[in-house]
Design a protein around this motif. Structure first.
Motif, PDB file in Angstrom:
ATOM      1  N   ILE A 256       0.844  -1.200   0.000  1.00 42.34           N
ATOM      2  CA  ILE A 256       0.000   0.000   0.000  1.00 42.34           C
ATOM      3  C   ILE A 256       0.880   1.250   0.000  1.00 42.34           C
ATOM      4  O   ILE A 256       0.607   2.224  -0.709  1.00 42.34           O
ATOM      5  CB  ILE A 256      -0.939   0.001   1.222  1.00 42.34           C
ATOM      6  CG1 ILE A 256      -1.966  -1.128   1.101  1.00 42.34           C
ATOM      7  CG2 ILE A 256      -1.658   1.344   1.363  1.00 42.34           C
ATOM      8  CD1 ILE A 256      -2.826  -1.311   2.340  1.00 42.34           C
ATOM      9  N   GLU A 259       2.221   1.971  -3.331  1.00 43.44           N
ATOM     10  CA  GLU A 259       1.146   2.099  -4.323  1.00 43.44           C
ATOM     11  C   GLU A 259       1.128   0.952  -5.329  1.00 43.44           C
ATOM     12  O   GLU A 259       0.731   1.131  -6.479  1.00 43.44           O
ATOM     13  CB  GLU A 259       1.234   3.446  -5.060  1.00 43.44           C
ATOM     14  CG  GLU A 259       1.109   4.655  -4.155  1.00 43.44           C
ATOM     15  CD  GLU A 259       1.126   5.977  -4.910  1.00 43.44           C
ATOM     16  OE1 GLU A 259       0.066   6.412  -5.380  1.00 43.44           O
ATOM     17  OE2 GLU A 259       2.234   6.552  -5.022  1.00 43.44           O
ATOM     18  N   ASP A 262      -4.028  -0.393  -3.638  1.00 45.31           N
ATOM     19  CA  ASP A 262      -4.567   0.316  -2.493  1.00 45.31           C
ATOM     20  C   ASP A 262      -5.341  -0.646  -1.621  1.00 45.31           C
ATOM     21  O   ASP A 262      -5.608  -1.789  -2.003  1.00 45.31           O
ATOM     22  CB  ASP A 262      -5.465   1.479  -2.945  1.00 45.31           C
ATOM     23  CG  ASP A 262      -5.354   2.669  -1.993  1.00 45.31           C
ATOM     24  OD1 ASP A 262      -5.017   2.432  -0.811  1.00 45.31           O
ATOM     25  OD2 ASP A 262      -5.580   3.801  -2.429  1.00 45.31           O
ATOM     26  N   ARG A 445      -1.011   7.045   4.923  1.00 44.31           N
ATOM     27  CA  ARG A 445      -2.136   6.098   5.003  1.00 44.31           C
ATOM     28  C   ARG A 445      -2.071   5.226   6.245  1.00 44.31           C
ATOM     29  O   ARG A 445      -3.092   4.923   6.841  1.00 44.31           O
ATOM     30  CB  ARG A 445      -2.130   5.185   3.776  1.00 44.31           C
ATOM     31  CG  ARG A 445      -3.011   5.588   2.621  1.00 44.31           C
ATOM     32  CD  ARG A 445      -2.576   6.835   1.950  1.00 44.31           C
ATOM     33  NE  ARG A 445      -3.323   7.077   0.708  1.00 44.31           N
ATOM     34  CZ  ARG A 445      -3.151   8.134  -0.050  1.00 44.31           C
ATOM     35  NH1 ARG A 445      -2.267   9.069   0.302  1.00 44.31           N
ATOM     36  NH2 ARG A 445      -3.858   8.298  -1.155  1.00 44.31           N
TER      37      ARG A 445
END
Length: 708
Positions: A256, A259, A262, A445
């Motif tokens: 994640i 990338e 996701d 994130r």
């Protein structure tokens, strides 16, 4: 560079004059040549030798007419030559075609021997396990008296090892003409052919590179069939140590962060983490690792020969840089993914911080593989302006793996890392406070603070991390209250370690009631830390849980000092005070308060150090039957009937909250008593049961695990 095999035959090329002599003496000794020696020494050089002969072949365009004329003119001489030399072949053949056929057959053998090598390794491992058990049993037979339980355990273990060995010996080898004619084999074959052609055209290249050994051929064929994101996911395995057991979550967070995909795939990208692990497992690239006998593995591992092949590919595409021992390095001159690996000389940390002073901006990912002490300076650290992944904490599951920092000042450099998506400080000690600079990470994130035992508080501005989906503060035991900004993290999906504490004056901290607007929240872990206060306060703080409409997994832990110890004393005190009140005052006293309801869509409930004897004392249940997993570990739970929140008639009614439970784990419940037969009746859909340190359960499976 030559290395020595386990059979004392050097893994090298025939280009060294000593290798053929070593092999000749080895064969004359009567020893059997292992498949890996044959495949990695003999076959590559034999293929090279065949390819090298290609330049001596006559042109394939020679005309048939010239052939026929030459054959007629020389027929008599050929006949005479055949009489003199009976072994001389007089029939014309297409040498190029013959060479192609030989090479194709050799490549088939090359691939098949690779499979045989895997089989040989598996059988040897199974034999070793059986031998070790035999030695262990011989020792225990002398030390322990023979009893039915002793014999049962011994026979069960023996049966498992014998069955495993039998399966390995009798399992069909996984190659056939179908396999050898498959697309992956054709891709592998073309890879070998390209390498052979390159060998012929390069006079300095004396042998087929070890990179083209059969394991790499298999892995390369699989790798070539992946899309780019899947290729990157596979290459991530290269940085982990040999035979490492890797949590899937560690890999997913890395993916994640960079990338590769996701957390929730878009309409254009349907691949998910489950699809990728399934694909890798089905191809034999990774193996699932099960904890005890649980149905779903949360970890995986990679066989050494597969790992070596993945490392070779990772080096070729400059995914990461490796040293001669196949360890990833901190060298960022050739790779944008440096790794910190502990060495006796401490070279990894020193090389990274002093060896590449002007290249920090090239770093895309920094992974701490095994370094125990991190020493960064703020100015140096802040120059990694393009980094996406900082895995500084531990990825290992072992509690013995400790990491510490000289000081946490270097974290102030985070404010320059505008592209950072994943930051892990898991298990790093001596970090007492996160700097406000972390609130500048607008692309973050995932923030993993799990096991930061010295961490005392989070920054008040944490609400500015608008893209944060994962926040893990589990086992951060010194954090007493949550900053209110957590309620502003609208994208949050997983929140672990949220503290429910003694209410403070001013209401300047975050409470569960403030989180009800987080519509994406799927998984919540709560720590009730009211310490010596009344249990009724804890119930009131948990009451907003019923408003969490989308919550699927809920874990609640209580401080070990939070006991129902005081519950009776508190209630006695309340009753004593109530007697002294007037009738009007007495009507306003609530004894006890209403138990909070659990979310209607809940699929998993995990209770740790539960302080009461009945779950119904703390929670009320909806009519929904969505719950599939129930874990109760530690605490004062007494009777299994209470676990389901009511009396026996309630349990057998259609509205029973526990009716759909399939996975049940019970641990460290010294007061829990129930018969195994009754357990199966009360949980009709149970397919997996795990018990640990529950001494008065009766007639339960002896090893603590049952599967339907």
């Amino acid at each position: 560079m030559s290395s020595t095999s386990k059979n004392s035959v050097p893994i090298s090329s025939f280009s060294s004059p000593y290798v053929p002599l070593d092999l000749v003496s080895y064969m004359k000794s009567g020893k059997i040549m292992p498949f890996h020696i044959f495949n990695r020494i003999v076959m590559p050089d034999f293929l090279h030798h065949l390819s090298n002969e290609r330049k001596f072949l006559p042109p394939s365009s020679s005309s048939s007419s010239s052939s026929s004329s030459s054959s007629s003119s020389s027929s008599s001489s050929s006949s005479d030559g055949a009489k003199e030399h009976p072994d001389l072949i007089t029939e014309e053949v297409d040498l190029s075609e013959l060479l192609e056929e030989i090479q194709e057959n050799v490549i088939h053998i090359h691939k098949a021997c690779g499979r045989l090598e895997e089989w040989e390794t598996d059988v040897n491992l199974a034999i070793n396990q059986l031998v070790l058990q035999s030695l262990d049993d011989a020792y225990k037979d002398k030390e322990n008296p023979v009893s039915p339980n002793f014999l049962q355990n011994k026979f069960l273990k023996t049966q498992a090892n014998v069955s495993k060995l039998k399966e390995k010996i009798y399992s069909p080898l996984k190659f056939s003409t179908d396999n050898l004619d498959s697309e992956s084999f054709k891709t592998s074959k073309s890879s070998v052919t390209r390498s052979l052609d390159h060998t012929v055209n390069s006079p300095d290249q004396k042998c087929l590179p070890i990179a083209e050994s059969s394991p790499l051929i298999d892995v390369r064929g699989f790798y070539d069939g992946l899309d780019q994101k899947e290729k990157n996911c596979l290459l991530c395995f290269s940085v982990f140590p040999e035979n490492a057991v890797i949590k899937k979550k560690v890999l997913v967070h890395w993916w994640i962060g960079e990338e590769f995909f996701d957390y929730f795939p878009s309409c254009e990208d349907k691949s998910t983490k489950a699809d990728i692990f399934k694909k890798f497992t089905k191809a034999g690239i990774i193996e699932p690792v099960y904890k005890k006998q649980r149905p779903s593995p949360d970890s995986c591992k990679m066989q050494p020969f597969v790992r070596n092949a993945v490392i070779e590919i990772a080096e070729e595409v400059e995914f990461a840089e490796f040293d001669a021992d196949k360890n990833p390095t901190a060298n960022i001159s050739l790779s944008k993914r440096p790794c910190l690996v502990k060495t006796e000389e401490g070279l990894s940390m020193r090389d990274f911080t002093y060896g590449f002073q002007s290249k920090q901006d090239k770093v895309q990912m920094l992974f701490n593989v095994s370094e125990r002490r991190l020493e960064f300076k703020v100015n140096w650290f802040s120059k990694m302006t393009n980094v996406k992944v900082l895995q500084l904490g531990k990825w290992q599951s072992s509690a013995s793996h400790l990491i510490e920092v000289e000081d946490s000042e270097f974290l102030k450099g985070l404010k320059k890392m505008k592209f950072l998506r994943y930051l892990s400080l898991r298990g790093v000690s001596r970090i007492t406070e996160l700097p406000s600079s972390i609130c500048k990470l607008g692309n973050l994130r995932i923030l993993n603070l799990n096991g930061c035992h010295d961490l005392e508080k989070l920054p008040n501005g944490i609400g500015s991390l608008k893209k944060l989906t994962h926040l893990d503060m589990y086992e951060c035991s010194l954090i007493s209250h949550m900053p209110k900004g957590i309620a502003q993290l609208s994208e949050l999906q997983i929140l672990k370690g949220f503290v429910v504490a003694e209410p403070k004056s001013g209401d300047d901290y975050c409470r569960l009631a403030h989180l009800t607007k987080l519509k994406n929240l799927k998984k919540l872990s709560v720590h009730v830390d009211l310490k010596f206060s009344e249990p009724e306060k804890g119930k009131r703080e948990l009451s907003p849980l019923s408003q969490y409409k989308n919550l699927e997994s809920l874990s609640i832990s209580w401080s070990r000092i939070y006991k129902s110890y005081k519950q009776e004393k508190v209630m006695q005190k309340v009753r004593s005070q109530a007697k002294r009140l007037t009738s009007i005052e007495r009507s306003s006293v609530k004894i006890p308060s209403h138990s909070p309801s659990l979310p209607v869509g809940l699929k998993k409930l995990d209770l740790l150090y539960f302080p009461g004897s009945k779950i119904s004392e703390w929670f009320s249940f909806s009519e929904k039957k969505n719950l599939r997993k129930l874990y109760v570990r530690g605490g004062s739970l007494t009777d299994q009937k209470e676990v389901r929140g009511g009396n026996l008639s309630d349990l057998r009614s259609d509205k029973c909250f526990w009716e759909g439970v399939e996975f049940l784990r019970l641990g460290f419940l010294g007061k829990l008593q129930i018969d195994w037969g009754e357990m199966k009746q009360l949980f009709p859909k149970l397919i997996y049961l795990e018990t640990c340190e529950c001494p008065i359960l009766t007639t339960f499976p002896s090893d603590g695990v049952w599967k339907k």
